[in-house]
Design a protein around this motif. Structure first.
Motif, PDB file in Angstrom:
ATOM      1  N   UNK A   1       0.872  -1.174   0.000  1.00 20.32           N
ATOM      2  CA  UNK A   1       0.000   0.000   0.000  1.00 20.32           C
ATOM      3  C   UNK A   1       0.905   1.218   0.000  1.00 20.32           C
ATOM      4  N   UNK A   2       0.685   2.081  -0.958  1.00 20.95           N
ATOM      5  CA  UNK A   2       1.535   3.259  -1.115  1.00 20.95           C
ATOM      6  C   UNK A   2       0.697   4.530  -1.111  1.00 20.95           C
ATOM      7  N   UNK A   3       1.282   5.553  -0.541  1.00 19.23           N
ATOM      8  CA  UNK A   3       0.692   6.884  -0.587  1.00 19.23           C
ATOM      9  C   UNK A   3       1.713   7.805  -1.251  1.00 19.23           C
ATOM     10  N   UNK A   4       1.292   8.445  -2.306  1.00 16.08           N
ATOM     11  CA  UNK A   4       2.151   9.365  -3.051  1.00 16.08           C
ATOM     12  C   UNK A   4       1.512  10.742  -3.085  1.00 16.08           C
ATOM     13  N   UNK A   5       2.344  11.733  -3.032  1.00 17.43           N
ATOM     14  CA  UNK A   5       1.934  13.098  -3.340  1.00 17.43           C
ATOM     15  C   UNK A   5       2.783  13.512  -4.529  1.00 17.43           C
ATOM     16  N   UNK A   6       2.119  13.857  -5.630  1.00 13.65           N
ATOM     17  CA  UNK A   6       2.870  14.224  -6.820  1.00 13.65           C
ATOM     18  C   UNK A   6       2.204  15.358  -7.563  1.00 13.65           C
ATOM     19  N   UNK A   7       3.055  16.124  -8.212  1.00 15.52           N
ATOM     20  CA  UNK A   7       2.603  17.237  -9.037  1.00 15.52           C
ATOM     21  C   UNK A   7       2.552  16.743 -10.473  1.00 15.52           C
ATOM     22  N   UNK A   8       1.435  17.012 -11.140  1.00 17.36           N
ATOM     23  CA  UNK A   8       1.242  16.517 -12.496  1.00 17.36           C
ATOM     24  C   UNK A   8       1.034  17.684 -13.447  1.00 17.36           C
ATOM     25  N   UNK A   9       1.802  17.681 -14.518  1.00 21.68           N
ATOM     26  CA  UNK A   9       1.598  18.624 -15.613  1.00 21.68           C
ATOM     27  C   UNK A   9       1.352  17.773 -16.847  1.00 21.68           C
ATOM     28  N   UNK A  10       0.107  17.333 -16.989  1.00 20.25           N
ATOM     29  CA  UNK A  10      -0.251  16.359 -18.014  1.00 20.25           C
ATOM     30  C   UNK A  10      -0.034  16.903 -19.428  1.00 20.25           C
ATOM     31  N   UNK A  11      -0.188  18.220 -19.617  1.00 22.61           N
ATOM     32  CA  UNK A  11      -0.047  18.813 -20.939  1.00 22.61           C
ATOM     33  C   UNK A  11       1.365  18.730 -21.476  1.00 22.61           C
ATOM     34  N   UNK A  12       2.353  18.516 -20.591  1.00 21.73           N
ATOM     35  CA  UNK A  12       3.731  18.307 -21.060  1.00 21.73           C
ATOM     36  C   UNK A  12       4.281  16.967 -20.561  1.00 21.73           C
ATOM     37  N   UNK A  13       3.395  16.106 -20.096  1.00 27.38           N
ATOM     38  CA  UNK A  13       3.736  14.768 -19.598  1.00 27.38           C
ATOM     39  C   UNK A  13       4.878  14.824 -18.594  1.00 27.38           C
ATOM     40  N   UNK A  14       4.671  15.616 -17.549  1.00 29.86           N
ATOM     41  CA  UNK A  14       5.681  15.743 -16.503  1.00 29.86           C
ATOM     42  C   UNK A  14       5.056  15.410 -15.159  1.00 29.86           C
ATOM     43  N   UNK A  15       5.759  14.566 -14.427  1.00 37.16           N
ATOM     44  CA  UNK A  15       5.318  14.170 -13.095  1.00 37.16           C
ATOM     45  C   UNK A  15       6.469  14.397 -12.135  1.00 37.16           C
ATOM     46  N   UNK A  16       6.156  14.987 -11.004  1.00 37.84           N
ATOM     47  CA  UNK A  16       7.175  15.259 -10.001  1.00 37.84           C
ATOM     48  C   UNK A  16       6.688  14.683  -8.667  1.00 37.84           C
ATOM     49  N   UNK A  17       7.325  13.599  -8.215  1.00 36.82           N
ATOM     50  CA  UNK A  17       6.933  12.979  -6.961  1.00 36.82           C
ATOM     51  C   UNK A  17       7.505  13.812  -5.817  1.00 36.82           C
ATOM     52  N   UNK A  18       6.607  14.329  -4.984  1.00 39.66           N
ATOM     53  CA  UNK A  18       7.006  15.180  -3.862  1.00 39.66           C
ATOM     54  C   UNK A  18       7.244  14.377  -2.595  1.00 39.66           C
ATOM     55  N   UNK A  19       6.490  13.280  -2.433  1.00 42.58           N
ATOM     56  CA  UNK A  19       6.606  12.454  -1.241  1.00 42.58           C
ATOM     57  C   UNK A  19       6.004  11.092  -1.534  1.00 42.58           C
ATOM     58  N   UNK A  20       6.557  10.058  -0.930  1.00 47.97           N
ATOM     59  CA  UNK A  20       5.976   8.716  -1.091  1.00 47.97           C
ATOM     60  C   UNK A  20       6.341   7.848   0.085  1.00 47.97           C
ATOM     61  N   UNK A  21       5.396   6.994   0.448  1.00 48.24           N
ATOM     62  CA  UNK A  21       5.631   5.980   1.467  1.00 48.24           C
ATOM     63  C   UNK A  21       4.902   4.712   1.030  1.00 48.24           C
TER      64      UNK A  21
END
Length: 128
Positions: A104-124
């Motif tokens: 079981x994972x919890x992620x906080x990520x920023x998504x810029x779908x229009x340029x296909x960019x994902x930035x994972x800010x935190x995960x456990x």
């Protein structure tokens, strides 16, 4: 006055940016959310030492930051019989018995779908 100083220190220590009050529930079928989940599963598999791939099982929580494209994703994944480099992991059966593993994972990520960019800010992640 002392209690105000304590409050400021406490809020700073908790990390005001990551407080849950800033997130609201969203539809699990939201286009940007679905793309974020796909990225998370890919990222998880790429960063595991395990030769077997994990696949998405279910979303437990789907939330988005009120005024931004920052998502809070709480999901479950299971270990498949397929290797990470196999083509169709979504259709692979899960391991059973001794080799069965779920996380079981919890992620906080920023998504810029229009340029296909994902930035994972935190995960456990924890094994269940």
């Amino acid at each position: 006055m002392l209690w105000k100083a304590f409050l400021i220190v406490a809020l700073t220590g908790l990390g005001i940016r990551d407080c849950s009050f800033r997130f609201t529930d969203i539809d699990k079928n939201d286009k940007e959310f679905v793309a974020s989940v796909e990225h998370i599963v890919f990222h998880f598999n790429e960063n595991q030492d395990d030769v077997f791939a994990y696949k998405f099982l279910r979303v437990r929580r789907s939330q988005r930051e009120r005024f931004d494209f920052v998502y809070l994703v709480d999901l479950e994944m299971g270990r498949t019989v397929c290797r990470k480099d196999d083509e169709d992991i979504d259709n692979c059966p899960l391991h059973e018995g001794e080799r069965e593993k779920k996380v079981r994972c919890t992620y906080i990520l920023e998504t810029e779908i229009w340029i296909t960019r994902f930035n994972i800010l935190n995960s456990t992640c924890v094994q269940t």
